[in-house]
Design a protein around this motif. Structure first.
Motif, mmCIF file in Angstrom:
data_model
loop_
_atom_site.group_PDB
_atom_site.id
_atom_site.type_symbol
_atom_site.label_atom_id
_atom_site.label_comp_id
_atom_site.label_asym_id
_atom_site.label_seq_id
_atom_site.Cartn_x
_atom_site.Cartn_y
_atom_site.Cartn_z
ATOM 1 N N SER A 1 -7.636 4.031 -1.872
ATOM 2 C CA SER A 1 -8.143 3.955 -0.504
ATOM 3 C C SER A 1 -8.041 5.302 0.192
ATOM 4 O O SER A 1 -7.210 6.136 -0.147
ATOM 5 C CB SER A 1 -7.387 2.891 0.299
ATOM 6 O OG SER A 1 -6.028 3.235 0.444
ATOM 7 N N VAL B 1 -11.194 0.677 1.297
ATOM 8 C CA VAL B 1 -10.698 0.292 -0.023
ATOM 9 C C VAL B 1 -11.843 0.343 -1.045
ATOM 10 O O VAL B 1 -12.911 -0.215 -0.822
ATOM 11 C CB VAL B 1 -10.086 -1.116 0.027
ATOM 12 C CG1 VAL B 1 -9.563 -1.540 -1.352
ATOM 13 C CG2 VAL B 1 -8.940 -1.168 1.050
ATOM 14 N N PRO C 1 -3.592 0.641 -2.809
ATOM 15 C CA PRO C 1 -3.161 -0.710 -2.472
ATOM 16 C C PRO C 1 -3.096 -1.612 -3.706
ATOM 17 O O PRO C 1 -3.912 -1.501 -4.623
ATOM 18 C CB PRO C 1 -4.229 -1.196 -1.488
ATOM 19 C CG PRO C 1 -5.436 -0.372 -1.785
ATOM 20 C CD PRO C 1 -4.931 0.939 -2.316
ATOM 21 N N ASN D 1 0.843 -1.182 0.000
ATOM 22 C CA ASN D 1 0.000 0.000 0.000
ATOM 23 C C ASN D 1 0.887 1.243 0.000
ATOM 24 O O ASN D 1 1.618 1.487 0.958
ATOM 25 C CB ASN D 1 -0.927 -0.003 1.219
ATOM 26 C CG ASN D 1 -2.154 0.847 1.006
ATOM 27 O OD1 ASN D 1 -2.392 1.372 -0.076
ATOM 28 N ND2 ASN D 1 -2.938 1.001 2.048
#
Length: 156
Positions: A139, A152, A120, A89
């Protein structure tokens, strides 16, 4: 006259509640400060994935001299069915100095007072969860006491 492009739609697919230990630091230097943030566990919940965050990951956050923090987190999820999913991420947190100070000591801060987004990337095996490696995600990251919440969204 050309039609303007439409932006991609986003769909919330799950939320990761990541538990962390206090950061370890290399100390400040001319290029900023590197923080080593242990990931100790957590949960995954949502309409398309449920499971847990396995302990043992890290976020190697770089606090740049310009005040921007670059997130570089690597950790593993375990889906409810036992499938292991690797997560990378990468993100940015942009905040004024007083907001960074409040976040550093765990004070609640209005999420509108800073920008904290990440992208991510998931590595999942063939089968039920391979859609994770075949999709782009963004995200929103929200600091919490003892961790962060990562909401997410997949790009449609």
């Amino acid at each position: 006259m050309p039609v303007p492009p439409l932006p991609p739609a986003l769909e919330h697919v799950f939320t990761i509640e990541v538990a962390i230990s206090p950061p370890l630091s290399n100390g400040a230097g001319e290029n900023g400060e590197r923080k080593h943030i242990p990931i100790t566990g957590g949960t995954v919940s949502g309409p398309l994935l449920r499971g847990r965050v396995l302990p043992g990951g890290y976020d190697w956050l770089w606090q740049r001299p310009d005040g921007v923090a670059e997130v570089n987190a690597h950790y593993s999820l375990e889906a409810e069915d036992g499938t292991l999913i690797y997560v990378r991420n990468f993100g940015l947190r942009v905040a004024l100095p007083e907001t960074r100070a409040a976040l550093r000591v765990g004070e609640p801060v209005d999420p509108g007072a800073y920008y904290f987004r990440a992208a991510p990337v998931f590595d999942a095996p063939d089968g039920r969860h391979q859609w994770l490696r075949e999709t782009l995600f963004v995200s929103r990251v929200t600091p919490q006491p003892g961790g962060v919440t990562v909401d997410v969204f997949r790009c449609l």
